[in-house]
Design an enzyme around this catalytic site. Structure first.
Site, PDB file in Angstrom:
ATOM      1  CD  GLU B  60     -37.605  -4.962  42.089  1.00 45.29           C
ATOM      2  OE1 GLU B  60     -37.430  -5.122  43.252  1.00 45.29           O
ATOM      3  OE2 GLU B  60     -37.431  -6.439  41.495  1.00 45.29           O
ATOM      4  CG  PHE B  83     -42.083 -10.647  36.674  1.00 43.94           C
ATOM      5  CD1 PHE B  83     -42.480 -11.587  35.645  1.00 43.94           C
ATOM      6  CD2 PHE B  83     -41.170 -11.483  36.369  1.00 43.94           C
ATOM      7  CE1 PHE B  83     -42.528 -12.557  35.361  1.00 43.94           C
ATOM      8  CE2 PHE B  83     -40.791 -12.241  35.826  1.00 43.94           C
ATOM      9  CZ  PHE B  83     -41.428 -12.855  35.035  1.00 43.94           C
ATOM     10  CG  HIS B 129     -44.386 -13.116  39.267  1.00 48.92           C
ATOM     11  ND1 HIS B 129     -44.348 -13.905  39.668  1.00 48.92           N
ATOM     12  CD2 HIS B 129     -43.059 -13.241  38.427  1.00 48.92           C
ATOM     13  CE1 HIS B 129     -42.190 -14.038  40.052  1.00 48.92           C
ATOM     14  NE2 HIS B 129     -42.128 -13.954  39.175  1.00 48.92           N
TER      15      HIS B 129
END
Lengths: 349, 325
Positions: B60, B83, B129
């Site tokens: 990420e 997510f 999540h």
């Protein structure tokens, strides 16, 4: 006891084999003699003089910046002496269209890439005009978060690739920076996309005070590039010719679509981490300092150029005089910069 | 006009902008061939090519770095975080770097980056999540934070986000992805960022909310109408910066308010809304402004979700406390 069976794969042996392959590239030894003729980048006399000029100029800039800081006339400053070959010879391999994502010690490369000296001083003083990089100067303001510039360089390199440009994104971090997750994500992303990036690790042996050995069990920092599947090289960071040669090769590969390179420049900073209270005597001995100063990039380059008959004391004096004068003028211009107004800030918030 | 789910409207918005501006790029984990884990980017790689819609390595922070670097070279990145619970991995790029881009470069550079991510509870995901982390984003000056509650809004707001010159965090509630369809124009249209919408007019009480809680609040308002209360429901749509004008106008009309959010109570959007109301309109209030939120705990295991998440019943309970104060 039965003899150990030959293992099909010996991870320990493999590690040592890989690590041992990372020999330090050197072209010019401490005496200023070419020791690796095959790799001599064959710079013209004019180019050699220009590179020496930049190194001398930058050494003076460092000395003046330290004094100005001590007089309270400069703000944040991270000393650069000792790292001239690492910084300026790597930059010397770049073209104007290449983009630099510097760390906070990499102001010299920004200046030689076109950033006016006055702006570097304004940046140091915390004046916002020092961060407004002029159009056509392809640099990003110095990164403060260690390693963040590595992932951003992967993005800039990808952008150049998508635009079909024959240019590279060059970024710098230190030995400590290689411990960051972003270091690995940056080299890995650029590797996965074969983007034209050059990742320089200036291993100046200490992350503030923490010695290089605490950062990793790896024998070299360059070898980290291997895990990302990209060419990696360890170079004598006090040797301008070697730093230039490996960077030029990296750039050539990058613009030919062969992807990124990791370069570890093995070097030393003579001064403190920054001028904000770091005391190197807490973590280094003067013996170590003296050992490193024998490898000084300016001394060996001066010897080399003098032997070639293209450098003299008079020339060096002239550069020092020019640098001193230009620094004085730039500080004067920084002093004259209009005071910042709250309204200036608001319009860019 | 076509009937679309929210996920279809989101895909449609990206398609529209990929068509509209060749500098728009869409990327993230599994967004290419796979079309995203929720199919938000379904068909886009095929239509626009691997150069413009592409998979990234799984990192990420690296994705955030790509977005920054690409924006520096004139692109308009739409990055997906698979997510939003994974946002901690890319906090520096978002809050540390993108949000400050314009400021730290003295206005020389800006970052027209859209950060898309699914979030929200009620769909039995594994941990990390479902969390509502919009408060974290709203705490960072320089970021606009958008949370649509309908397919129509999702398309118009996402197009605005992509066209914005500065970073926009665009959060998509997973429960709303396919929960209903509505008419969505096929052509491109924009809904201004920073503007709330009065979803239902009322005169006795205002409910300020966003995301999936808009629908719980509407349910509560309908139920209460049967009991004779006229409840106004305002969908904030952009949770940072807040549309203070619409909020204050509503409070001055109804004189009573509650704020509903799915996130935990501490340091959230609801706290900001309450503060703005008390600072600006305390003399219009007939009762304290109360909040309906999740409890101040870690987001629970899937089997505990139902009890943990606020719902229409909780909203009605708090609304009546304020109405009968």
């Amino acid at each position: 006891m039965a003899a150990k069976k030959d293992k099909q794969f010996d991870p320990v042996k493999t590690l040592h084999e890989i690590e041992d392959k990372f020999e330090m590239v050197q072209i010019l030894n401490e005496e200023g003699e070419i020791v690796n003729k095959d790799m001599d980048p064959q710079l013209s006399d004019e180019e050699l003089v220009e590179l020496m000029t930049r190194m001398v100029y930058t050494r003076i800039l460092d000395q003046r910046s330290i004094s100005l800081n001590r007089q309270g006339r400069l703000g944040f400053y991270a000393p650069t002496a000792g790292q001239e070959a690492s910084q300026l010879a790597s930059h010397f391999a770049l073209e104007k269209e290449d983009f630099i994502l510097p760390g906070y010690r990499d102001v010299p490369q920004m200046i030689w890439h076109g950033l006016p000296l006055t702006m570097a001083f304004l940046w140091s003083r915390g004046h916002y005009e020092g961060s407004i990089i002029p159009e056509g100067v392809n640099v990003f303001p110095p990164q403060i978060i260690i390693g963040a510039q590595y992932i951003q360089a992967a993005g800039v390199a990808m952008g150049m690739q998508k635009r079909g440009q024959k240019s590279v994104a060059m970024t710098y971090t230190g030995d400590g920076g290689t411990s960051q997750g972003d270091f690995y994500e940056g080299i890995n992303f650029a590797g996965a996309y074969r983007s034209p990036a050059i990742f320089v690790i200036q291993n100046n042996q200490y992350a503030i005070s923490t010695p290089r050995d605490v950062q990793t069990s790896g024998k070299t920092l360059a070898q980290k590039g291997i895990a990302a599947g990209i060419p990696s090289v360890l170079v004598d960071g006090m040797d301008p010719l070697a730093v230039y040669a490996v960077t030029r090769d990296a750039r050539e590969r990058a613009v030919n679509g062969e992807g990124p390179t990791v370069i570890e420049t093995y070097c030393y900073r003579y001064g403190p981490h920054t001028m904000a209270g770091d005391d190197p005597t807490r973590y280094r001995t003067s013996e170590t300092d003296n050992e490193w100063e024998k490898r000084d990039p300016l001394i060996r380059f001066r010897k080399y150029l003098e032997a070639k008959g293209i450098w003299s004391e008079a020339q060096e004096e002239a550069i020092i005089e020019r640098a001193t004068e230009e620094i004085r003028e730039a500080i004067k211009a920084a002093d004259a910069a209009p005071k910042q107004k709250v309204s200036d800030f608001i319009k860019i918030m | 006009m076509a009937q679309m789910t929210m996920i279809q409207a989101i895909t449609d918005a990206m398609r529209s902008e990929l068509n509209n501006d060749e500098n728009v790029l869409v990327f993230g984990e599994d967004v290419g061939n796979n079309g995203g884990v929720f199919r938000a980017t379904e068909g886009l790689q095929k239509e626009f090519g691997e150069d413009r819609v592409f998979d990234t390595p799984l990192g990420e922070s690296g994705i955030g770095g790509l977005a920054i670097g690409l924006s520096l070279t004139g692109f308009r990145p739409v990055m997906e975080i698979q997510f939003f619970g994974f946002v901690y991995e890319v906090m520096d790029s978002i809050s540390g770097q993108l949000a400050r881009m314009q400021f730290r470069s003295g206005g020389r550079y800006n970052a027209p980056v859209t950060i898309r991510a699914p979030f929200g509870g009620g769909v039995a995901t594994p941990e990390m999540h479902a969390d509502s982390l919009e408060g974290l984003m709203a705490a960072q000056p320089g970021l606009t934070v958008v949370i649509p509650s309908t397919p129509y809004d999702a398309k118009g707001l996402l197009i605005s986000a992509i066209r914005d010159e500065n970073p926009v965090v665009f959060l998509e509630h997973m429960k709303l992805y396919r929960s209903f369809r509505e008419e969505v124009p096929e052509e491109a249209y924009t809904i201004p960022l920073g503007k709330a919408e009065v979803k239902r007019e009322g005169s006795d009480l205002s409910i300020f909310t966003y995301g999936a809680m808009v629908h719980e609040s509407l349910k509560a308002a309908e139920e209460m109408e049967k009991e004779g209360y006229s409840v106004e429901v305002v969908d904030l749509r952009t949770v940072h910066p807040l549309d203070i004008e619409t909020i204050i106008e509503s409070v001055e009309k109804t004189n009573r308010a509650i704020v509903v959010q799915e996130a935990q109570k501490q340091a959230g959007i609801a706290a900001n809304v309450v503060t703005e109301i008390t600072e600006r309109a305390i003399l219009s209030l007939e009762a304290p402004v109360l909040r309906v939120t999740a409890p101040d705990t870690i987001y629970p295991y899937a089997q505990g979700e139902k009890a943990w998440l606020p719902d229409a019943k909780d909203i009605m309970e708090t609304a009546k406390k304020v109405l009968t104060f």
